[in-house]
Design an enzyme around this catalytic site. Structure first.
Site, PDB file in Angstrom:
ATOM      1  N   SER A   1       0.404  -1.235   0.002  1.00  0.00           N
ATOM      2  CA  SER A   1      -0.354   0.247  -0.032  1.00  0.00           C
ATOM      3  C   SER A   1       0.731   1.138  -0.239  1.00  0.00           C
ATOM      4  O   SER A   1       1.333   1.208   0.378  1.00  0.00           O
ATOM      5  CB  SER A   1      -0.915   0.110   1.682  1.00  0.00           C
ATOM      6  OG  SER A   1      -1.547   1.260   1.856  1.00  0.00           O
TER       7      SER A   1
ATOM      8  N   TYR B   1      -2.779  -1.437  10.550  1.00  0.00           N
ATOM      9  CA  TYR B   1      -2.732  -1.602  10.114  1.00  0.00           C
ATOM     10  C   TYR B   1      -1.446  -1.198   8.432  1.00  0.00           C
ATOM     11  O   TYR B   1      -1.079  -2.623   7.888  1.00  0.00           O
ATOM     12  CB  TYR B   1      -4.030  -1.187   9.304  1.00  0.00           C
ATOM     13  CG  TYR B   1      -3.665  -1.102   7.842  1.00  0.00           C
ATOM     14  CD1 TYR B   1      -4.312  -3.156   6.929  1.00  0.00           C
ATOM     15  CD2 TYR B   1      -3.733  -0.301   6.757  1.00  0.00           C
ATOM     16  CE1 TYR B   1      -4.657  -2.868   5.932  1.00  0.00           C
ATOM     17  CE2 TYR B   1      -3.610  -0.776   5.539  1.00  0.00           C
ATOM     18  CZ  TYR B   1      -4.141  -1.652   4.938  1.00  0.00           C
ATOM     19  OH  TYR B   1      -3.982  -1.922   3.336  1.00  0.00           O
TER      20      TYR B   1
ATOM     21  N   LYS C   1       1.609  -3.864   6.638  1.00  0.00           N
ATOM     22  CA  LYS C   1       1.748  -3.638   5.419  1.00  0.00           C
ATOM     23  C   LYS C   1       3.804  -3.804   5.176  1.00  0.00           C
ATOM     24  O   LYS C   1       4.329  -4.346   4.816  1.00  0.00           O
ATOM     25  CB  LYS C   1       1.705  -2.905   3.817  1.00  0.00           C
ATOM     26  CG  LYS C   1       0.031  -2.911   4.181  1.00  0.00           C
ATOM     27  CD  LYS C   1      -0.231  -3.904   3.629  1.00  0.00           C
ATOM     28  CE  LYS C   1      -1.843  -4.319   3.455  1.00  0.00           C
ATOM     29  NZ  LYS C   1      -1.842  -5.607   3.496  1.00  0.00           N
TER      30      LYS C   1
HETATM   31  P1  NAD Z   1     -10.934  -7.198   0.741  1.00  0.00           P
HETATM   32  O1  NAD Z   1     -11.468  -6.870   2.501  1.00  0.00           O
HETATM   33  O2  NAD Z   1     -11.554  -6.334   0.207  1.00  0.00           O
HETATM   34  O3  NAD Z   1     -10.247  -8.263   0.386  1.00  0.00           O
HETATM   35  C1  NAD Z   1     -10.130  -9.606   1.186  1.00  0.00           C
HETATM   36  C2  NAD Z   1     -10.211 -10.474   0.959  1.00  0.00           C
HETATM   37  O4  NAD Z   1      -9.564 -11.183   2.467  1.00  0.00           O
HETATM   38  C3  NAD Z   1     -11.730 -10.745   2.017  1.00  0.00           C
HETATM   39  O5  NAD Z   1     -12.183 -11.297   0.827  1.00  0.00           O
HETATM   40  C4  NAD Z   1     -11.625 -11.333   3.342  1.00  0.00           C
HETATM   41  O6  NAD Z   1     -12.507 -12.923   3.447  1.00  0.00           O
HETATM   42  C5  NAD Z   1      -9.970 -12.072   3.012  1.00  0.00           C
HETATM   43  N1  NAD Z   1      -8.988 -12.795   4.743  1.00  0.00           N
HETATM   44  C6  NAD Z   1      -8.725 -11.693   5.418  1.00  0.00           C
HETATM   45  N2  NAD Z   1      -8.243 -12.532   6.215  1.00  0.00           N
HETATM   46  C7  NAD Z   1      -7.981 -14.139   5.630  1.00  0.00           C
HETATM   47  C8  NAD Z   1      -7.853 -14.706   6.389  1.00  0.00           C
HETATM   48  N3  NAD Z   1      -7.095 -15.121   7.346  1.00  0.00           N
HETATM   49  N4  NAD Z   1      -7.419 -16.110   5.438  1.00  0.00           N
HETATM   50  C9  NAD Z   1      -8.105 -16.278   4.714  1.00  0.00           C
HETATM   51  N5  NAD Z   1      -9.185 -14.867   3.967  1.00  0.00           N
HETATM   52  C10 NAD Z   1      -8.838 -13.991   4.156  1.00  0.00           C
HETATM   53  O7  NAD Z   1      -9.645  -6.456   1.363  1.00  0.00           O
HETATM   54  P2  NAD Z   1      -9.517  -5.423  -0.646  1.00  0.00           P
HETATM   55  O8  NAD Z   1      -9.752  -3.561  -0.487  1.00  0.00           O
HETATM   56  O9  NAD Z   1      -9.860  -6.485  -1.608  1.00  0.00           O
HETATM   57  O10 NAD Z   1      -7.940  -5.525  -0.058  1.00  0.00           O
HETATM   58  C11 NAD Z   1      -7.193  -6.846  -0.863  1.00  0.00           C
HETATM   59  C12 NAD Z   1      -5.637  -6.297  -0.535  1.00  0.00           C
HETATM   60  O11 NAD Z   1      -5.552  -5.438  -0.274  1.00  0.00           O
HETATM   61  C13 NAD Z   1      -5.202  -6.133   0.866  1.00  0.00           C
HETATM   62  O12 NAD Z   1      -4.328  -6.466   1.526  1.00  0.00           O
HETATM   63  C14 NAD Z   1      -5.605  -4.541   1.625  1.00  0.00           C
HETATM   64  O13 NAD Z   1      -4.613  -4.471   2.719  1.00  0.00           O
HETATM   65  C15 NAD Z   1      -4.749  -4.306   0.355  1.00  0.00           C
HETATM   66  N6  NAD Z   1      -4.989  -3.103   0.090  1.00  0.00           N
HETATM   67  C16 NAD Z   1      -6.314  -2.149  -0.438  1.00  0.00           C
HETATM   68  C17 NAD Z   1      -6.269  -1.405  -0.573  1.00  0.00           C
HETATM   69  C18 NAD Z   1      -7.658  -0.438  -0.451  1.00  0.00           C
HETATM   70  O14 NAD Z   1      -7.697   0.576  -0.671  1.00  0.00           O
HETATM   71  N7  NAD Z   1      -9.177  -1.741  -1.124  1.00  0.00           N
HETATM   72  C19 NAD Z   1      -5.269  -0.022  -0.372  1.00  0.00           C
HETATM   73  C20 NAD Z   1      -4.398  -0.150  -1.111  1.00  0.00           C
HETATM   74  C21 NAD Z   1      -3.635  -2.068   0.000  1.00  0.00           C
HETATM   75  C1  WQD Z   2      -9.444   9.261   1.077  1.00  0.00           C
HETATM   76  C2  WQD Z   2      -9.731  11.038   1.513  1.00  0.00           C
HETATM   77  C3  WQD Z   2     -10.069  11.449   3.570  1.00  0.00           C
HETATM   78  C4  WQD Z   2     -14.197   9.511   3.922  1.00  0.00           C
HETATM   79  C5  WQD Z   2      -6.913   4.229   2.850  1.00  0.00           C
HETATM   80  C6  WQD Z   2      -5.548   4.104   3.343  1.00  0.00           C
HETATM   81  C7  WQD Z   2      -4.763   3.448   3.010  1.00  0.00           C
HETATM   82  C8  WQD Z   2      -5.380   2.767   1.310  1.00  0.00           C
HETATM   83  C9  WQD Z   2      -6.043   3.274   1.301  1.00  0.00           C
HETATM   84  C10 WQD Z   2      -5.292   0.680   2.609  1.00  0.00           C
HETATM   85  C11 WQD Z   2      -9.329  11.317   2.434  1.00  0.00           C
HETATM   86  C12 WQD Z   2     -11.653  11.648   2.406  1.00  0.00           C
HETATM   87  C13 WQD Z   2     -12.827   9.660   2.804  1.00  0.00           C
HETATM   88  C14 WQD Z   2     -15.100  10.613   4.187  1.00  0.00           C
HETATM   89  C15 WQD Z   2     -13.324  12.217   3.450  1.00  0.00           C
HETATM   90  N1  WQD Z   2      -5.407   1.511   2.043  1.00  0.00           N
HETATM   91  N2  WQD Z   2     -12.433  11.006   3.003  1.00  0.00           N
HETATM   92  N3  WQD Z   2     -14.867  11.468   4.404  1.00  0.00           N
HETATM   93  O1  WQD Z   2      -7.285   7.291   3.815  1.00  0.00           O
HETATM   94  O2  WQD Z   2      -6.288   7.518   1.584  1.00  0.00           O
HETATM   95  O3  WQD Z   2      -6.609   5.395   2.257  1.00  0.00           O
HETATM   96  O4  WQD Z   2      -7.387   3.735   1.802  1.00  0.00           O
HETATM   97  O5  WQD Z   2      -3.247   0.015   2.901  1.00  0.00           O
HETATM   98  O6  WQD Z   2      -3.878   2.801   3.580  1.00  0.00           O
HETATM   99  O7  WQD Z   2      -5.316   4.645   4.640  1.00  0.00           O
HETATM  100  O8  WQD Z   2      -8.344   6.343   1.541  1.00  0.00           O
HETATM  101  O9  WQD Z   2     -11.066   6.827   0.597  1.00  0.00           O
HETATM  102  O10 WQD Z   2     -10.271   6.892   3.797  1.00  0.00           O
HETATM  103  O11 WQD Z   2     -10.283   8.635   2.227  1.00  0.00           O
HETATM  104  O12 WQD Z   2     -13.497  13.260   3.437  1.00  0.00           O
HETATM  105  O13 WQD Z   2     -15.896  10.258   4.489  1.00  0.00           O
HETATM  106  O14 WQD Z   2     -11.030  11.531   1.525  1.00  0.00           O
HETATM  107  O15 WQD Z   2      -9.612  12.264   4.640  1.00  0.00           O
HETATM  108  O16 WQD Z   2      -8.207  12.635   1.787  1.00  0.00           O
HETATM  109  P1  WQD Z   2      -7.302   6.515   2.401  1.00  0.00           P
HETATM  110  P2  WQD Z   2     -10.043   7.231   2.299  1.00  0.00           P
END
Ligand code: NAD
Ligand code: WQD
Length: 344
Positions: A126, A151, A155
């Site tokens: 991330s 969290y 990562k």
């Molecule tokens: P998500 O929660 O939709 O998907 C994750 C999946 O993993 C879920 O279906 C959950 O049921 C499963 N899971 C969790 N723990 C588990 C375990 N112990 N065993 C088996 N399954 C398990 O999340 P996402 O948004 O698709 O994110 C996927 C990956 O990308 C994550 O590692 C997340 O940290 C990373 N990521 C997400 C974002 C974002 O904004 N969505 C941003 C950066 C990184």
């Molecule tokens: C985006 C912008 C908020 C909600 C998070 C995790 C990051 C990564 C992606 C996993 C920010 C603003 C949000 C609301 C708002 N995930 N906001 N009102 O915070 O950039 O990142 O998701 O790795 O680790 O921290 O994403 O979508 O929460 O926010 O004003 O109700 O929207 O302040 O500027 P963020 P977000």
């Protein structure tokens, strides 16, 4: 074509990636414990691709059950590891749950790879590892900042575990993909994001407000040092993001890496403010979003967007979908969820 194990494959990014992998002819085995997703997602995937992935309801914290999947599918050649808990706020409340789930799952997979001779691994990292970056756009060699949440720390530690695990296992090939802000849904509206309860992220909160589930959006601060005062992020379409995984899997399997461990930023290279997102949503959908400005959210960075040059050059990948198209796909997905709920 290869057999790819996708952990977290019924989740948001995982499900979109399964679709793109199947589209390229890969065979997909999904592991998910359904802690943050639903079994029905598999039908959504199959309705798009015409093919049901293999599915194993397994918790990766269970080492024996994890090994069982490798026993059952000896063809697995590569792993994409999405499964993790991802809610920043919740991780502050339940740090040990986050460390246990996110780190133990990774360790069990790495142990299984050693044991069953699987060498290719793609990890979901991330942009959170960069914290508040010193220079924009952020390149992959920017320093990793002290994590602002458990969290985020999972990562950073996971990336370190991967580097260390490679030392005694010279055959291991790893790519960490640092996602910026994934948004949107598949254009078919058959799969998308399924936030549990009140969404933490901006775009699901916008679509739920627009459809009337939430009264209004809270904009977290308009006093940042940015042109309109709201915070800036790099919002990337989830289908573009999913496609990047296909290119990274090809790179791993075809031995095209420049080094055994590589890191790529996955973003658009363009930063947009919260107000810009609200206005782009209204323009794309014709639906107004009620909002009010509140105080800043603790732990938020002011601005961050990616330098995507390295991914563009090395993966031959580029985010293609514009913000209007992407927000419209998120809106169509929200409407799909609503029609499922009401039966209309
Ligand atoms: P998500 O929660 O939709 O998907 C994750 C999946 O993993 C879920 O279906 C959950 O049921 C499963 N899971 C969790 N723990 C588990 C375990 N112990 N065993 C088996 N399954 C398990 O999340 P996402 O948004 O698709 O994110 C996927 C990956 O990308 C994550 O590692 C997340 O940290 C990373 N990521 C997400 C974002 C974002 O904004 N969505 C941003 C950066 C990184
Ligand atoms: C985006 C912008 C908020 C909600 C998070 C995790 C990051 C990564 C992606 C996993 C920010 C603003 C949000 C609301 C708002 N995930 N906001 N009102 O915070 O950039 O990142 O998701 O790795 O680790 O921290 O994403 O979508 O929460 O926010 O004003 O109700 O929207 O302040 O500027 P963020 P977000």
């Amino acid at each position: 074509m290869a057999t790819v194990l996708v952990t977290g494959g019924t989740g948001y990014i995982g499900s979109h990636t399964v679709v793109e992998l199947q589209g390229e002819g890969h065979e997909v085995v999904v592991i998910d414990n359904l802690s943050n997703s639903e079994r029905e997602v598999l039908e959504g995937i199959a309705s798009i691709t015409g093919k049901m992935p293999f599915f194993e309801e397994v918790d990766l914290r269970n080492r024996k059950a994890t090994y069982g999947v490798f026993e059952k599918y000896p063809r697995i050649e590569a792993i994409i590891h999405f499964a993790a808990f991802k809610a920043v706020g919740e991780s502050v409340e339940k740090p040990l749950t986050y460390y246990e789930n996110n780190l133990l799952s990774l360790i069990h997979l790495l142990e299984a790879m050693n044991r069953y001779g699987v060498h290719h691994f793609l990890f979901s990292s991330s942009c959170t590892v960069y914290g508040e970056p010193d220079r924009l756009p952020v390149t992959e060699d920017a320093p990793v900042k002290k994590a602002s949440s458990p969290y985020g720390n999972t990562k950073q530690i996971s990336e370190e575990i991967l580097r260390d695990a490679m030392v005694p296992s010279p055959q291991l090939r790893v790519i960490s993909l640092r996602y910026f802000n994934p948004i949107g849904a598949h254009p078919s509206a058959m799969i998308g994001e399924l936030p549990l309860g009140i969404p933490n992220n901006l775009v699901p909160f916008i679509t739920q407000t627009a459809i009337g589930i939430r009264d209004q959006l809270n904009v977290f601060g308009d006093d940042y040092n940015t042109p309109d005062g709201t915070a800036i992020r790099d919002y990337i379409n989830v289908v573009d993001l999913a496609w990047a995984h296909v290119t990274a899997i090809d790179r791993l399997l075809q031995g095209k890496q420049r080094s055994p461990y590589e890191v790529f930023n996955l973003g658009t290279g363009k930063g947009l403010s919260v107000f810009e997102i609200i206005h782009a949503f209204e323009k794309a959908t014709g639906v107004k979003v009620r909002y009010r400005v509140t105080g800043r959210r603790e732990g938020d960075v002011e601005q961050v967007w990616a330098d995507t040059g390295y991914a563009n050059r090395e993966l031959g990948w580029k985010a293609e979908r514009g913000i209007g198209e992407t927000l419209l796909s998120a809106w169509n997905w929200e409407k799909h969820l609503q029609s499922k709920k009401t039966g209309r």
